[in-house]
Scaffold this motif. Structure first.
Motif, PDB file in Angstrom:
ATOM      1  N   ALA A 124       1.079  -1.496  -0.048  1.00 50.80           N
ATOM      2  CA  ALA A 124      -0.242   0.225  -0.056  1.00 50.80           C
ATOM      3  C   ALA A 124       0.764   1.392  -0.296  1.00 50.80           C
ATOM      4  N   TYR A 125       1.939   1.673   0.676  1.00 51.49           N
ATOM      5  CA  TYR A 125       2.765   2.680   0.201  1.00 51.49           C
ATOM      6  C   TYR A 125       4.489   1.712   0.271  1.00 51.49           C
ATOM      7  N   PRO A 126       5.601   2.979   0.003  1.00 53.15           N
ATOM      8  CA  PRO A 126       7.072   2.310  -0.175  1.00 53.15           C
ATOM      9  C   PRO A 126       6.876   1.832   1.071  1.00 53.15           C
ATOM     10  N   VAL A 127       8.065   0.529   0.940  1.00 53.53           N
ATOM     11  CA  VAL A 127       8.724   0.190   1.986  1.00 53.53           C
ATOM     12  C   VAL A 127      10.063  -0.212   1.807  1.00 53.53           C
ATOM     13  N   ASP A 128      11.345  -0.732   2.224  1.00 56.71           N
ATOM     14  CA  ASP A 128      12.166  -1.652   1.868  1.00 56.71           C
ATOM     15  C   ASP A 128      11.227  -3.571   1.693  1.00 56.71           C
ATOM     16  N   THR A 129      11.183  -4.062   0.645  1.00 54.11           N
ATOM     17  CA  THR A 129      11.133  -5.397   0.926  1.00 54.11           C
ATOM     18  C   THR A 129      11.385  -6.525   1.387  1.00 54.11           C
ATOM     19  N   LEU A 130      13.126  -5.818   1.590  1.00 54.56           N
ATOM     20  CA  LEU A 130      13.977  -6.618   2.340  1.00 54.56           C
ATOM     21  C   LEU A 130      13.661  -7.069   3.895  1.00 54.56           C
ATOM     22  N   SER A 131      13.386  -5.623   4.347  1.00 53.75           N
ATOM     23  CA  SER A 131      13.560  -6.253   5.882  1.00 53.75           C
ATOM     24  C   SER A 131      12.584  -5.192   6.518  1.00 53.75           C
ATOM     25  N   MET A 132      10.715  -5.639   6.564  1.00 57.60           N
ATOM     26  CA  MET A 132       9.813  -4.147   6.598  1.00 57.60           C
ATOM     27  C   MET A 132       9.504  -4.090   7.711  1.00 57.60           C
ATOM     28  N   PRO A 133       9.588  -3.232   8.279  1.00 57.05           N
ATOM     29  CA  PRO A 133       9.417  -2.220   9.474  1.00 57.05           C
ATOM     30  C   PRO A 133       7.904  -2.526  10.118  1.00 57.05           C
ATOM     31  N   VAL A 134       7.228  -3.675  10.262  1.00 52.81           N
ATOM     32  CA  VAL A 134       6.513  -4.221  10.746  1.00 52.81           C
ATOM     33  C   VAL A 134       6.652  -5.092  11.409  1.00 52.81           C
ATOM     34  N   GLY A 135       4.925  -5.606  11.792  1.00 52.70           N
ATOM     35  CA  GLY A 135       5.372  -7.116  12.460  1.00 52.70           C
ATOM     36  C   GLY A 135       3.158  -7.441  12.832  1.00 52.70           C
ATOM     37  N   TRP A 136       2.694  -8.477  13.055  1.00 50.75           N
ATOM     38  CA  TRP A 136       1.721  -9.174  13.968  1.00 50.75           C
ATOM     39  C   TRP A 136       2.500 -10.214  15.207  1.00 50.75           C
ATOM     40  N   THR A 138       4.005 -11.913  17.187  1.00 54.91           N
ATOM     41  CA  THR A 138       5.544 -12.526  17.323  1.00 54.91           C
ATOM     42  C   THR A 138       6.105 -12.358  16.091  1.00 54.91           C
ATOM     43  N   LEU A 139       5.165 -11.894  15.021  1.00 55.52           N
ATOM     44  CA  LEU A 139       6.075 -12.420  13.512  1.00 55.52           C
ATOM     45  C   LEU A 139       6.334 -10.898  13.719  1.00 55.52           C
ATOM     46  N   ASN A 140       7.382 -10.762  12.983  1.00 56.72           N
ATOM     47  CA  ASN A 140       8.012  -9.419  12.885  1.00 56.72           C
ATOM     48  C   ASN A 140       9.693  -9.081  11.906  1.00 56.72           C
ATOM     49  N   ASP A 141       9.543  -8.222  11.049  1.00 58.12           N
ATOM     50  CA  ASP A 141      10.587  -8.118  10.713  1.00 58.12           C
ATOM     51  C   ASP A 141      10.753  -9.012   9.120  1.00 58.12           C
ATOM     52  N   PRO A 142       9.150  -8.946   8.135  1.00 54.74           N
ATOM     53  CA  PRO A 142       9.097 -10.196   7.017  1.00 54.74           C
ATOM     54  C   PRO A 142       9.550  -8.854   5.774  1.00 54.74           C
ATOM     55  N   GLY A 143       9.804 -10.312   4.842  1.00 56.89           N
ATOM     56  CA  GLY A 143      10.760  -9.433   3.660  1.00 56.89           C
ATOM     57  C   GLY A 143       9.268 -10.012   2.690  1.00 56.89           C
ATOM     58  N   ALA A 144       9.023  -9.480   2.004  1.00 52.59           N
ATOM     59  CA  ALA A 144       8.229  -9.538   0.657  1.00 52.59           C
ATOM     60  C   ALA A 144       8.622  -9.666  -0.977  1.00 52.59           C
TER      61      ALA A 144
END
Length: 269
Positions: A124-136, A138-144
């Motif tokens: 939905a918005y620009p973000v580094d897909t290698l290390s995304m600063p989001v989490g749900w 205990t799941l954090n720091d994903p890639g896309a």
């Protein structure tokens, strides 16, 4: 009218395959696809696969998830239809052109090049897909990565300990992913092996996900957690994934024809 089908699976990820090259197939709507996929009142499958003639390939493959929604790619189904085709084939899909070659017990598929730009996932918005600063939770720091469809990948200590049946739908439908997303939760076992579970958008927990295995292996290689090639172990079995940065993905694994049958189209229309 009576329509013939072939039931197939790749590592337990199962498909109902309809071949419009060999018979007349009426228009498949979301309702028809979902009714055929229903395991209680239909034939039952994770995905409904429609094969059609193609001007630029050996055939076109369309993919409908368990909920009836159409998607662009399915790695396990690509191996299955390559086995059904019986020889090397160029396959047109919504996610791009694929090349598949049957092997002794399945197929090897060139899945094309992955895409990493945020708007190619899409996000939905620009973000580094290698290390995304989001989490749900205990799941954090994903890639896309987009490998014909969108995937988000989390590395965890124990993939089996993650309540993916509960948290998967939340992540799949998060506003961050305007086209929803496939959720991969993986454990790195060693430099050559990853253990993986996948929540597929529109299908839920499945025994295997070919594009999920590709996305997870690619993300692990990008993060320098594994070496190329790598084996991805899913609940239904193993896939071998090879990828060099800047190149296309090679996925190799088994596929099986389960049985053939037919049904009355009007029962599901």
């Amino acid at each position: 009218m009576r329509v013939s089908f072939t039931k197939m699976h790749g590592l337990g990820n199962d498909f109902v395959v309809l071949d419009a090259r060999a018979q007349e197939i009426p228009t498949i709507t979301e309702k028809v696809a979902a009714r055929l996929a229903d395991r209680n009142t239909g034939i039952g499958c994770d995905q409904l696969i429609l094969l059609e003639p193609s001007d630029g390939a050996d055939f076109r493959m369309r993919i409908f998830n368990h909920d009836g929604g159409e998607v662009g790619a399915c790695g396990n189904a690509t191996r299955a239809v390559a086995l059904l085709h019986g020889s090397e084939a160029r396959i047109e899909t919504g996610g791009g052109m694929l090349t598949a070659s049957p092997t002794g017990d399945g197929a090897s598929v060139d899945m094309g090049e992955p895409r990493f730009d945020w708007d190619a996932i899409p996000l939905a918005y620009p973000v580094d897909t290698l290390s995304m600063p989001v989490g749900w939770e205990t799941l954090n720091d994903p890639g896309a990565v987009n490998v014909g469809n969108p995937h988000v990948i989390f590395f965890v200590e124990d993939t089996d300990a993650v309540p993916l049946d509960r948290i998967g739908p939340e992540i799949e439908n998060d506003p961050l992913f305007p086209e929803r997303v496939n959720v991969n939760v993986a454990t790195i076992e060693n430099r050559n092996r990853i253990r993986l579970r996948v929540w597929e958008r529109g299908a839920g927990l499945t025994r295997a996900c070919g594009t999920g295995a590709c996305a997870t292996a690619i993300h692990a290689i990008r993060r320098k957690l594994v070496d190329n090639p790598v084996t991805v172990a899913l609940p239904g079995g193993e896939l071998d994934i090879a990828w060099h940065p800047g190149g296309s993905i090679r996925m190799t694994g088994p596929a099986t024809e389960s049985y053939r049958g037919s049904f009355e189209w009007d029962d599901y229309a």
